[in-house]
Design a protein around this motif. Structure first.
Motif, PDB file in Angstrom:
ATOM      1  N   GLU A 230       0.846  -1.198   0.000  1.00 58.21           N
ATOM      2  CA  GLU A 230       0.000   0.000   0.000  1.00 58.21           C
ATOM      3  C   GLU A 230       0.878   1.243   0.000  1.00 58.21           C
ATOM      4  O   GLU A 230       2.057   1.184   0.380  1.00 58.21           O
ATOM      5  CB  GLU A 230      -0.872   0.032   1.277  1.00 58.21           C
ATOM      6  CG  GLU A 230      -1.764  -1.179   1.489  1.00 58.21           C
ATOM      7  CD  GLU A 230      -3.067  -1.118   0.693  1.00 58.21           C
ATOM      8  OE1 GLU A 230      -3.319  -0.101   0.009  1.00 58.21           O
ATOM      9  OE2 GLU A 230      -3.818  -2.111   0.732  1.00 58.21           O
ATOM     10  N   GLY A 231       0.288   2.352  -0.394  1.00 66.21           N
ATOM     11  CA  GLY A 231       1.024   3.618  -0.341  1.00 66.21           C
ATOM     12  C   GLY A 231       0.294   4.694  -1.110  1.00 66.21           C
ATOM     13  O   GLY A 231      -0.581   4.397  -1.926  1.00 66.21           O
ATOM     14  N   GLY A 232       0.664   5.924  -0.847  1.00 66.26           N
ATOM     15  CA  GLY A 232       0.015   7.051  -1.513  1.00 66.26           C
ATOM     16  C   GLY A 232       0.697   7.385  -2.830  1.00 66.26           C
ATOM     17  O   GLY A 232       1.533   6.624  -3.331  1.00 66.26           O
ATOM     18  N   GLU A 233       0.332   8.507  -3.363  1.00 68.29           N
ATOM     19  CA  GLU A 233       0.899   8.990  -4.633  1.00 68.29           C
ATOM     20  C   GLU A 233       2.407   9.162  -4.531  1.00 68.29           C
ATOM     21  O   GLU A 233       2.901   9.732  -3.554  1.00 68.29           O
ATOM     22  CB  GLU A 233       0.291  10.364  -4.957  1.00 68.29           C
ATOM     23  CG  GLU A 233      -1.143  10.328  -5.372  1.00 68.29           C
ATOM     24  CD  GLU A 233      -1.295   9.768  -6.772  1.00 68.29           C
ATOM     25  OE1 GLU A 233      -0.750  10.358  -7.712  1.00 68.29           O
ATOM     26  OE2 GLU A 233      -1.935   8.717  -6.896  1.00 68.29           O
ATOM     27  N   GLY A 234       3.130   8.652  -5.520  1.00 67.33           N
ATOM     28  CA  GLY A 234       4.568   8.900  -5.591  1.00 67.33           C
ATOM     29  C   GLY A 234       5.396   8.167  -4.550  1.00 67.33           C
ATOM     30  O   GLY A 234       6.549   8.506  -4.311  1.00 67.33           O
TER      31      GLY A 234
END
Ligand code: TMP
Length: 208
Positions: free
Chosen positions: A9-13
């Motif tokens: 998982e992770g956000g933008e960029g």
């Protein structure tokens, strides 16, 4: 179920795609039989639902419709891909899963946690990832890294405050479920992030 279920998982960029590839190679080198998949998507039907969800022309999608489409794609993905693979003893490496729903539809859109938990229970019947790797990066740094997108999707068009709420909700999930979460500092250089992933995976595999 005998296989192992790992999510990234992770956000933008945050470098999710390239680091997922690193995790894939790492696990394959350890001799694991891997199925690599993603959400929303992972099945023909799920990929069609993904197209609907990401298409920025579908601006009329309500928050509840978005949530239900995520779980519709997930139900199909579990039935067609994830559960059969785990039952056969394969390992499943999935690019996003229900933690993304808590982060995006819960934290960022503001849907009550309990509503998501009810759908999770219905669709997953207690199945949760064995390991979740959260690539965490400050929002502005991530957006700068991601750079200008030529044709941003429906989520990528959101404002910075939306992504701040996504990040906060992911970190809240990590606090709630420390047994399966490993938070990786993705603000570091690619080599350092890989070294961290290497360490985390080696330690986690050794405990199993
Ligand atoms: P991706 O960019 O990682 O391919 O994911 C597609 C988008 O879908 C991303 O912006 C996050 C969003 N998403 C949700 O909003 N809820 C979910 O449950 C999942 C799996 C993804």
């Amino acid at each position: 179920m005998n296989g192992c279920f790992i999510t990234v998982e992770g956000g933008e960029g945050a470098g999710k795609s390239s680091n997922l590839e690193f995790v894939r190679r790492y696990l394959e080198q350890q001799g694991k039989q891997l199925v690599v998949t993603r959400e929303p998507g992972g099945t023909p039907l799920g990929e069609s639902i993904r197209s609907l969800l990401l298409d920025h022309r579908n601006s009329e999608i309500t928050d509840d419709t978005e949530l239900l489409l995520m779980f519709a794609a997930r139900a199909q993905h579990l039935a067609e891909v994830i559960c059969p693979a785990l039952e056969q003893g394969q390992w499943v490496l999935c690019d996003r899963f229900t933690d993304a729903t808590y982060a995006y539809q819960g934290g960022a859109r503001g849907i009550p946690r309990q509503r998501i938990a009810d759908l999770e229970q219905w669709v997953q019947q207690g199945l949760e990832p064995d390991l979740t790797l959260l690539l965490d990066i400050p929002v502005q740094q991530g957006l700068t890294r991601a750079g200008e997108r030529s044709d941003p999707d429906r989520f990528e068009r959101e404002q910075i405050a939306f992504f701040e709420r996504v990040r906060a909700a992911y970190l809240e999930q990590a606090r709630r479920y420390p047994h399966r979460y490993r938070v990786i500092d993705a603000s570091r250089s690619l080599e350092e992030v890989r070294r961290l992933l290497d360490e985390v995976l080696a330690e986690w595999l050794a405990q199993r």
